[in-house]
Design a protein around this motif. Structure first.
Motif, PDB file in Angstrom:
ATOM      1  N   TYR A  17      46.054  40.295  35.380  1.00  0.00           N
ATOM      2  CA  TYR A  17      46.226  39.225  36.359  1.00  0.00           C
ATOM      3  C   TYR A  17      47.308  38.268  35.866  1.00  0.00           C
ATOM      4  CZ  TYR A  17      43.432  36.287  33.201  1.00  0.00           C
ATOM      5  OH  TYR A  17      42.967  35.602  32.124  1.00  0.00           O
ATOM      6  N   ARG A  75      46.043  36.116  45.132  1.00  0.00           N
ATOM      7  CA  ARG A  75      44.806  35.868  44.397  1.00  0.00           C
ATOM      8  C   ARG A  75      43.713  36.846  44.817  1.00  0.00           C
ATOM      9  NH1 ARG A  75      42.467  31.972  41.565  1.00  0.00           N
ATOM     10  NH2 ARG A  75      40.263  31.590  41.824  1.00  0.00           N
ATOM     11  N   LEU A  76      42.923  37.260  43.842  1.00  0.00           N
ATOM     12  CA  LEU A  76      41.707  38.036  44.069  1.00  0.00           C
ATOM     13  C   LEU A  76      40.550  37.276  43.429  1.00  0.00           C
ATOM     14  CD1 LEU A  76      42.978  41.606  43.107  1.00  0.00           C
ATOM     15  CD2 LEU A  76      42.451  40.788  45.408  1.00  0.00           C
ATOM     16  N   THR A  77      39.417  37.231  44.124  1.00  0.00           N
ATOM     17  CA  THR A  77      38.203  36.667  43.544  1.00  0.00           C
ATOM     18  C   THR A  77      37.159  37.773  43.535  1.00  0.00           C
ATOM     19  OG1 THR A  77      38.753  34.501  44.453  1.00  0.00           O
ATOM     20  CG2 THR A  77      36.500  34.817  43.663  1.00  0.00           C
ATOM     21  N   TYR A  78      36.632  38.038  42.357  1.00  0.00           N
ATOM     22  CA  TYR A  78      35.654  39.109  42.160  1.00  0.00           C
ATOM     23  C   TYR A  78      34.264  38.501  42.012  1.00  0.00           C
ATOM     24  CZ  TYR A  78      39.878  41.589  40.610  1.00  0.00           C
ATOM     25  OH  TYR A  78      41.127  42.130  40.525  1.00  0.00           O
ATOM     26  N   ARG A  93      41.018  48.413  40.407  1.00  0.00           N
ATOM     27  CA  ARG A  93      42.100  47.439  40.658  1.00  0.00           C
ATOM     28  C   ARG A  93      43.443  48.017  40.249  1.00  0.00           C
ATOM     29  NH1 ARG A  93      42.283  43.310  36.254  1.00  0.00           N
ATOM     30  NH2 ARG A  93      43.135  45.168  35.281  1.00  0.00           N
ATOM     31  N   SER A 105      43.572  35.641  39.536  1.00  0.00           N
ATOM     32  CA  SER A 105      42.231  36.100  39.868  1.00  0.00           C
ATOM     33  C   SER A 105      41.158  35.307  39.143  1.00  0.00           C
ATOM     34  CB  SER A 105      42.067  37.593  39.559  1.00  0.00           C
ATOM     35  OG  SER A 105      42.226  37.856  38.192  1.00  0.00           O
ATOM     36  N   SER A 106      39.964  35.372  39.711  1.00  0.00           N
ATOM     37  CA  SER A 106      38.771  34.778  39.111  1.00  0.00           C
ATOM     38  C   SER A 106      37.639  35.779  39.229  1.00  0.00           C
ATOM     39  CB  SER A 106      38.368  33.495  39.845  1.00  0.00           C
ATOM     40  OG  SER A 106      39.340  32.499  39.675  1.00  0.00           O
ATOM     41  N   ILE A 122      34.905  41.485  46.795  1.00  0.00           N
ATOM     42  CA  ILE A 122      36.195  40.903  46.444  1.00  0.00           C
ATOM     43  C   ILE A 122      36.799  40.264  47.677  1.00  0.00           C
ATOM     44  CG2 ILE A 122      38.523  41.345  45.539  1.00  0.00           C
ATOM     45  CD1 ILE A 122      37.346  43.872  44.185  1.00  0.00           C
ATOM     46  N   ALA A 124      40.392  37.881  48.999  1.00  0.00           N
ATOM     47  CA  ALA A 124      41.801  37.830  48.607  1.00  0.00           C
ATOM     48  C   ALA A 124      42.593  36.825  49.414  1.00  0.00           C
ATOM     49  CB  ALA A 124      42.420  39.214  48.770  1.00  0.00           C
TER      50      ALA A 124
END
Length: 130
Positions: A17, A75-78, A93, A105-106, A122, A124
């Motif tokens: 990331y 941005r991606l949030t997992y 990913r 990302s977080s 996820i 985005a």
């Protein structure tokens, strides 16, 4: 145009990331994607990699519908129910990004997701050139 700051001076190393991403254009927000197929059936709840691959496939479908692609991700949030699935999520990913630019990302561990048996969700943000 999207500008990525993978490792600015003074910040630690990263794994897949960028610490910061900036851009100008049309903003695309993608709701949390779950490991379900087109019929809404959950993918094998015992297989974190299969679920992660399905989530990224769904994310790709949503991005395409909005005229965006993985290279446009900001941005991606997992959201993971079990951090032991992180390796599987990283594998999926990396397949999805195919060596392309890295979004910010977080990662959040959660007690559960809206669908029983879902291990990963996820969401985005992407930006396209309008």
């Amino acid at each position: 145009m999207i500008e990525r700051f993978e490792r600015p001076p003074g910040l630690g190393p990263v794994n897949g990331y960028s610490h910061a991403v900036a851009g100008a254009g049309r903003l695309v927000a993608v709701s949390g994607q779950l490991p379900v197929d087109a019929d809404g059936s959950i993918v094998d709840s015992s297989d974190g990699l299969a679920q992660a691959r399905q989530v990224f496939a769904n994310l790709g479908t949503a991005l395409r519908a909005a005229g965006a692609a993985p290279r446009d991700l900001l941005r991606l949030t997992y959201f993971l129910t079990d951090l032991a699935d992180l390796g599987a999520v990283r594998t999926a990913r990396d397949e999805f990004l195919a060596g392309g630019p890295l979004p910010a990302s977080s990662l959040v561990q959660v007690a559960g997701l809206v669908l029983p048996g879902a291990r990963v969700e996820i969401d985005a943000l992407a930006i396209t050139q309008a």
